[in-house]
Design an enzyme around this catalytic site. Sequence first.
Site, mmCIF file in Angstrom:
data_model
loop_
_atom_site.group_PDB
_atom_site.id
_atom_site.type_symbol
_atom_site.label_atom_id
_atom_site.label_comp_id
_atom_site.label_asym_id
_atom_site.label_seq_id
_atom_site.Cartn_x
_atom_site.Cartn_y
_atom_site.Cartn_z
ATOM 1 N N GLU A 1 0.792 4.182 -2.951
ATOM 2 C CA GLU A 1 2.008 4.615 -3.647
ATOM 3 C C GLU A 1 2.746 3.419 -4.242
ATOM 4 O OE1 GLU A 1 4.112 7.199 -5.344
ATOM 5 O OE2 GLU A 1 3.403 8.209 -3.539
ATOM 6 N N ASP B 1 0.865 -5.990 -7.921
ATOM 7 C CA ASP B 1 -0.042 -4.926 -7.485
ATOM 8 C C ASP B 1 -0.567 -5.284 -6.108
ATOM 9 O OD1 ASP B 1 -2.049 -3.018 -7.148
ATOM 10 O OD2 ASP B 1 -2.563 -3.011 -9.280
ATOM 11 N N ARG C 1 -2.374 -3.187 -4.071
ATOM 12 C CA ARG C 1 -3.388 -2.231 -3.636
ATOM 13 C C ARG C 1 -4.679 -2.921 -3.184
ATOM 14 N NH1 ARG C 1 -3.072 1.648 -8.850
ATOM 15 N NH2 ARG C 1 -2.884 -0.434 -9.803
#
Length: 249
Positions: free
Chosen positions: A141, A175, A177
């Site tokens: 998310e 980022d 992730r």
Amino acid sequence: MNKQDIISVLKNKIRSIEGPAYDLHVVGPIQLPVELDGQTKVFQWYSWLRKEKRENGSTETAEELIGSLKDFHYADLQQSSVLVYGDFEHSSEALIRMHSICHTGDIFGSQRCDCGFQLKQSMRMITEHGAGALFYLANHEGRGIGLFSKAMAYLLQEEGLDTVEANVALGFADDSRNYDEAIAVLKLLREAPVSLITNNPRKVDAMRKAGMNISSRLPLWGEATVYNEKYLSTKIAKSGHFERILANK
């Protein structure tokens, strides 16, 4: 059903991927009929659970895993899953999509991003192709910052910051992730090359660095609106996404 019957039904549907620090327990396939554009498409659904290694380094058996479910509040945690379509394991060509969860876009249909469109469009592409898998990554998310932090990032965006600037202002990387778990599950389900549905070169790099054979990349640009135009342009300008060619690719 008694306990032994329950274990008998479930244990053959659980496979474990052993790692040095944690194990991934993959359950499935489970038949999942999905309504898509007025038609029912039948996917095979898998979910996986990450569990840290025990002190002695051993991996839990299926019986131990089933028996421990009630002792942990798994509903308070996030677990990822994958929708598999067609003969994914053996098909000569298969599409995959690594889709990061987006509570606002996927569930509410928010136009501040293109995530809801990308989710449905990638499912269409996979079913039309005949074989593929959509990985739904629950800990992604807000590019890995979580839903609460994403809400604060949205407030900063309303004051003029772009997506990257807002994440960085809150102390996060552009980022955050990670695709390691999804790649491990992909390797469990398929060894042959795959075509990756993405505009993000980082996903391509992550897959290739993990030893996956990426045969091609398919673009997936959503519909540009007055609400997400800055979001889409920031993806290209600051996050290195491939150039947008057509709005609905």
